[in-house]
Design a protein around this motif. Structure first.
Motif, PDB file in Angstrom:
ATOM      1  N   SER A  43       8.822  14.149   0.546  1.00 12.32           N
ATOM      2  CA  SER A  43       8.007  13.026   0.102  1.00 12.32           C
ATOM      3  C   SER A  43       6.789  13.541  -0.664  1.00 12.32           C
ATOM      4  N   TYR A  87       2.851  13.976  -9.929  1.00 14.04           N
ATOM      5  CA  TYR A  87       2.711  12.604 -10.403  1.00 14.04           C
ATOM      6  C   TYR A  87       1.252  12.157 -10.348  1.00 14.04           C
ATOM      7  N   PHE A  98       2.654   4.593 -11.433  1.00 19.23           N
ATOM      8  CA  PHE A  98       2.747   6.045 -11.407  1.00 19.23           C
ATOM      9  C   PHE A  98       3.122   6.563 -12.793  1.00 19.23           C
TER      10      PHE A  98
ATOM     11  N   ILE B  39       7.033   2.389  -1.204  1.00 26.12           N
ATOM     12  CA  ILE B  39       7.244   2.931  -2.547  1.00 26.12           C
ATOM     13  C   ILE B  39       8.701   3.386  -2.608  1.00 26.12           C
ATOM     14  N   GLN B  41      11.985   5.376  -4.974  1.00 28.03           N
ATOM     15  CA  GLN B  41      12.263   6.377  -6.001  1.00 28.03           C
ATOM     16  C   GLN B  41      13.767   6.451  -6.222  1.00 28.03           C
ATOM     17  N   LYS B  45      14.574   9.995 -10.444  1.00 24.92           N
ATOM     18  CA  LYS B  45      13.608   9.255 -11.257  1.00 24.92           C
ATOM     19  C   LYS B  45      12.232   9.238 -10.612  1.00 24.92           C
ATOM     20  N   GLY B  46      11.351   8.445 -11.190  1.00 22.87           N
ATOM     21  CA  GLY B  46       9.970   8.409 -10.744  1.00 22.87           C
ATOM     22  C   GLY B  46       9.727   7.402  -9.631  1.00 22.87           C
ATOM     23  N   LEU B  47       8.453   7.226  -9.310  1.00 21.48           N
ATOM     24  CA  LEU B  47       8.025   6.416  -8.180  1.00 21.48           C
ATOM     25  C   LEU B  47       7.638   5.012  -8.615  1.00 21.48           C
ATOM     26  N   TRP B  49       5.862   1.460  -6.911  1.00 22.84           N
ATOM     27  CA  TRP B  49       5.240   0.752  -5.789  1.00 22.84           C
ATOM     28  C   TRP B  49       5.931  -0.583  -5.589  1.00 22.84           C
ATOM     29  N   TYR B  96      10.174   5.015   0.632  1.00 14.88           N
ATOM     30  CA  TYR B  96       9.125   5.646   1.419  1.00 14.88           C
ATOM     31  C   TYR B  96       8.161   4.585   1.949  1.00 14.88           C
ATOM     32  N   TRP B 111       2.737   9.848   4.056  1.00 16.21           N
ATOM     33  CA  TRP B 111       4.026   9.289   3.672  1.00 16.21           C
ATOM     34  C   TRP B 111       5.071   9.606   4.738  1.00 16.21           C
ATOM     35  N   GLN B 113       9.134  10.481   5.526  1.00 12.82           N
ATOM     36  CA  GLN B 113      10.025  11.444   4.882  1.00 12.82           C
ATOM     37  C   GLN B 113      10.941  10.783   3.874  1.00 12.82           C
TER      38      GLN B 113
END
Lengths: 107, 121
Positions: A43, A87, A98, B39, B41, B45-47, B49, B96, B111, B113
């Motif tokens: 994470s 990030y 992000f 959040i 993912q 790829k990216g994160l 919210w 997450y 966060w 896991q």
């Protein structure tokens, strides 16, 4: 929605080198900018708060700077354990967003 | 030390509802000092919210998901939950749960896991 653009997308770096990652916001976000480190299959971990404040326990080689629209994450004297994707994230404007990430590889 | 742990089905069928729970240990979700968020993912790829909530039950949702998301908390179990309805393959992601301190929108200092949820028939 504020768009955060990170550069570069990828960087291959030799240990002990200095790494600079930039994050540009599509409009001013003051200092509401955070940096995270995400290693493979882990994470994200918070590194920097409010553009420049190091989070507890983060090694001193990590530092952040900037305000408004332009921000920088610097890793001084890169170590092998710093291989990760980094990030940026803003909380100034709803919704929080992000950046696309910068992958740092160790040569 | 604060720990967050996501739990829930790893496979959900298209059009069904994704339900996840985050169990918090080492701290109380009833604290007035913190917000609790989700959040996601997508693989590789990216994160993104999803949303956040406060001990009072007040919620904040990403407009892109607002019509399909519900967050809730159970202070007696020290848990908070996510429900995402009408899922499609595009919702496949690692989810997450995280804590934020200064606002519902970050900074996320702790966060879980993460748990992979695959949407597939």
């Amino acid at each position: 929605e504020i768009v955060l653009t990170q550069s570069p997308d990828f960087q291959s770096v030799t240990p002990k080198e200095k790494v600079t990652i930039t994050c540009r916001a599509s409009q001013s976000i003051g200092s509401s900018l955070y940096w995270y480190q995400q290693k493979p299959d882990q994470s994200p971990k918070l590194l920097i708060r409010f553009g420049y404040q190091s989070f507890s326990g983060v090694p001193s080689r990590f530092s952040g700077s900037g305000s408004g629209t332009d921000f920088t994450l610097t890793i001084n004297s890169l170590e092998a354990e710093d291989a990760a994707t980094y990030y940026c994230q803003q909380s100034s404007s709803f919704p929080p967003t992000f950046g696309g990430g910068t992958k740092v590889e160790i040569k | 030390q604060l720990q967050l742990q996501e739990s829930g089905p790893g496979l959900v069928k298209p059009s069904e509802t994704l339900s996840l729970t985050c169990t918090v240990s080492g701290g109380s979700i009833g604290s007035t000092r913190y917000y609790w968020g989700w959040i996601r993912q997508p693989p590789g790829k990216g994160l993104e919210w999803i949303g956040s909530l406060y001990y009072s039950g007040s919620t904040h949702y990403n407009p892109s998901l607002k019509s399909r998301v519900t967050l809730s908390l159970d202070t007696s179990k020290n848990q908070f939950s996510l429900k995402l309805t009408s899922v499609t393959a595009a919702d496949t992601a690692v989810f997450y749960c995280a804590r934020s301190t200064t606002s519902p929108y970050g900074d996320f200092d702790y966060w879980g896991q993460g748990t992979l949820v695959t949407v597939s028939s």
